[in-house]
Design a protein around this motif. Sequence first.
Motif, PDB file in Angstrom:
ATOM      1  N   VAL A 184       0.670  -1.051   0.286  1.00 41.67           N
ATOM      2  CA  VAL A 184       0.224   0.178  -0.105  1.00 41.67           C
ATOM      3  C   VAL A 184       0.754   1.145   0.034  1.00 41.67           C
ATOM      4  N   PRO A 185       0.479   2.510  -0.555  1.00 45.03           N
ATOM      5  CA  PRO A 185       1.246   3.632  -0.338  1.00 45.03           C
ATOM      6  C   PRO A 185       1.028   4.421   0.648  1.00 45.03           C
ATOM      7  N   LEU A 186       2.674   4.778   1.274  1.00 43.70           N
ATOM      8  CA  LEU A 186       2.885   4.816   2.413  1.00 43.70           C
ATOM      9  C   LEU A 186       2.582   6.271   3.252  1.00 43.70           C
ATOM     10  N   SER A 187       1.144   6.982   2.107  1.00 40.83           N
ATOM     11  CA  SER A 187       0.179   7.649   2.766  1.00 40.83           C
ATOM     12  C   SER A 187      -0.752   7.536   3.548  1.00 40.83           C
ATOM     13  N   GLN A 188      -1.174   6.129   3.308  1.00 39.24           N
ATOM     14  CA  GLN A 188      -1.935   5.208   3.646  1.00 39.24           C
ATOM     15  C   GLN A 188      -1.404   4.472   5.897  1.00 39.24           C
ATOM     16  N   VAL A 189      -0.629   4.227   5.604  1.00 42.30           N
ATOM     17  CA  VAL A 189      -0.283   3.598   7.264  1.00 42.30           C
ATOM     18  C   VAL A 189       0.433   4.544   8.368  1.00 42.30           C
ATOM     19  N   ALA A 190       1.200   5.780   7.306  1.00 39.34           N
ATOM     20  CA  ALA A 190       1.590   6.488   8.344  1.00 39.34           C
ATOM     21  C   ALA A 190       1.863   8.247   7.695  1.00 39.34           C
ATOM     22  N   ASN A 191       0.918   8.797   8.633  1.00 38.89           N
ATOM     23  CA  ASN A 191       1.233  10.766   8.311  1.00 38.89           C
ATOM     24  C   ASN A 191       2.874  11.076   7.799  1.00 38.89           C
ATOM     25  N   VAL A 192       2.800  11.412   6.750  1.00 35.54           N
ATOM     26  CA  VAL A 192       4.202  12.082   6.258  1.00 35.54           C
ATOM     27  C   VAL A 192       4.045  13.768   6.186  1.00 35.54           C
ATOM     28  N   SER A 193       5.074  14.155   7.002  1.00 38.45           N
ATOM     29  CA  SER A 193       5.119  15.382   6.816  1.00 38.45           C
ATOM     30  C   SER A 193       6.595  16.539   7.327  1.00 38.45           C
ATOM     31  N   LEU A 194       5.984  17.651   7.035  1.00 40.14           N
ATOM     32  CA  LEU A 194       8.048  18.225   6.994  1.00 40.14           C
ATOM     33  C   LEU A 194       8.398  18.802   8.511  1.00 40.14           C
ATOM     34  N   ILE A 195       9.276  18.667   9.052  1.00 45.69           N
ATOM     35  CA  ILE A 195       9.867  19.185   9.970  1.00 45.69           C
ATOM     36  C   ILE A 195      10.690  20.275   9.977  1.00 45.69           C
ATOM     37  N   ILE A 214      11.901  15.642   6.316  1.00 44.30           N
ATOM     38  CA  ILE A 214      10.069  15.086   6.124  1.00 44.30           C
ATOM     39  C   ILE A 214      10.250  13.991   7.782  1.00 44.30           C
ATOM     40  N   SER A 215       8.971  14.333   7.774  1.00 46.76           N
ATOM     41  CA  SER A 215       9.075  13.053   9.477  1.00 46.76           C
ATOM     42  C   SER A 215       7.920  11.847   8.614  1.00 46.76           C
ATOM     43  N   VAL A 216       7.885  10.569   9.049  1.00 47.27           N
ATOM     44  CA  VAL A 216       6.709  10.208   9.337  1.00 47.27           C
ATOM     45  C   VAL A 216       7.017   8.948  10.316  1.00 47.27           C
ATOM     46  N   GLN A 217       5.041   9.819  10.446  1.00 39.98           N
ATOM     47  CA  GLN A 217       4.805   9.442  11.475  1.00 39.98           C
ATOM     48  C   GLN A 217       3.745   7.453  11.388  1.00 39.98           C
ATOM     49  N   PRO A 218       4.055   6.769  11.508  1.00 37.72           N
ATOM     50  CA  PRO A 218       3.442   5.929  11.581  1.00 37.72           C
ATOM     51  C   PRO A 218       1.779   5.106  12.048  1.00 37.72           C
ATOM     52  N   TRP A 219       0.745   4.295  11.761  1.00 40.80           N
ATOM     53  CA  TRP A 219      -0.081   4.987  13.009  1.00 40.80           C
ATOM     54  C   TRP A 219      -0.787   3.534  13.474  1.00 40.80           C
ATOM     55  N   GLU A 220       0.702   2.719  13.233  1.00 42.06           N
ATOM     56  CA  GLU A 220       0.543   1.189  14.047  1.00 42.06           C
ATOM     57  C   GLU A 220       1.947   1.680  15.042  1.00 42.06           C
ATOM     58  N   LYS A 221       2.319   0.717  15.927  1.00 43.13           N
ATOM     59  CA  LYS A 221       3.355   0.423  15.533  1.00 43.13           C
ATOM     60  C   LYS A 221       4.245  -0.465  15.638  1.00 43.13           C
ATOM     61  N   LEU A 257       8.838   8.376  15.846  1.00 46.23           N
ATOM     62  CA  LEU A 257       8.236   8.899  14.429  1.00 46.23           C
ATOM     63  C   LEU A 257       9.922   8.665  13.466  1.00 46.23           C
ATOM     64  N   ILE A 258       9.916   8.252  12.464  1.00 43.38           N
ATOM     65  CA  ILE A 258      10.704   8.366  11.481  1.00 43.38           C
ATOM     66  C   ILE A 258      11.135   9.706  10.732  1.00 43.38           C
ATOM     67  N   ARG A 259      12.563  10.417  10.516  1.00 46.66           N
ATOM     68  CA  ARG A 259      13.130  11.225  10.555  1.00 46.66           C
ATOM     69  C   ARG A 259      13.925  10.642   9.055  1.00 46.66           C
ATOM     70  N   VAL A 260      13.333  11.675   8.100  1.00 48.69           N
ATOM     71  CA  VAL A 260      14.290  10.760   6.547  1.00 48.69           C
ATOM     72  C   VAL A 260      14.482  12.974   6.703  1.00 48.69           C
ATOM     73  N   PRO A 261      15.654  13.051   6.978  1.00 51.82           N
ATOM     74  CA  PRO A 261      16.734  14.361   6.655  1.00 51.82           C
ATOM     75  C   PRO A 261      17.042  14.284   4.649  1.00 51.82           C
ATOM     76  N   MET A 262      17.059  15.398   4.311  1.00 53.99           N
ATOM     77  CA  MET A 262      17.645  15.210   2.475  1.00 53.99           C
ATOM     78  C   MET A 262      19.041  15.768   2.461  1.00 53.99           C
ATOM     79  N   PRO A 263      19.509  14.663   2.103  1.00 50.86           N
ATOM     80  CA  PRO A 263      21.002  14.915   1.641  1.00 50.86           C
ATOM     81  C   PRO A 263      21.308  16.029   0.649  1.00 50.86           C
ATOM     82  N   PRO A 264      22.451  16.989   1.143  1.00 41.88           N
ATOM     83  CA  PRO A 264      22.593  18.209  -0.516  1.00 41.88           C
ATOM     84  C   PRO A 264      23.117  17.460  -1.782  1.00 41.88           C
ATOM     85  N   MET A 265      22.636  18.433  -2.384  1.00 43.37           N
ATOM     86  CA  MET A 265      22.507  17.459  -3.857  1.00 43.37           C
ATOM     87  C   MET A 265      24.362  17.949  -4.750  1.00 43.37           C
TER      88      MET A 265
END
Length: 186
Positions: free
Chosen positions: A50-61, A66-73, A98-106
Amino acid sequence: MTISDIRKQAEGKMNQSIAAFQNSLTRIRTGRANPALLDTIHVEYYGSHVPLSQVANVSLIDARTISVQPWEKGMGAKIEKAIRESDLGLNPASMGDLIRVPMPPMSEERRREMTKVVRHEGEQAKIAVRNLRRDANEAIKKLVKDKEATEDEQKRAEAEIQKVTDRHVGEIDTLVAAKEKEIMEV
């Protein structure tokens, strides 16, 4: 079907092509974080993908995280694995739930590659718009052949469709230029 119906239908489809192009641009990585970047990632959830957006809340810190907050443990590890294995080159870090996804500089080279990808996507969108113009012109020629429209009406309609096509191609060029500028910003 009348000439005006054909023109409206062609214009509607051209608008859809531009919307699809804009959607694909959001998935192209720049130096800045964007939650839409993770839209293509699928996670295994009870035996199905399933798409990530259906199992977690995706937002910006912040602008680079990017922060990804899963709805289930128990989903944290699966989400982290899916992000790491994606072709986006991201390295998520888990902090409890909470899962933090840092964007590496390009690098400069990577930025140039991304601008080539943007140009290619833009060219594909232009081809789609031009194909819609061709289809509309063929439909108008068929009306003339079936004696449902005159040749003068055909010329006028083809000129109108060309104006609509030129406007949409210009819009695509503007979007490409804006995305290239965004990518090349350091």
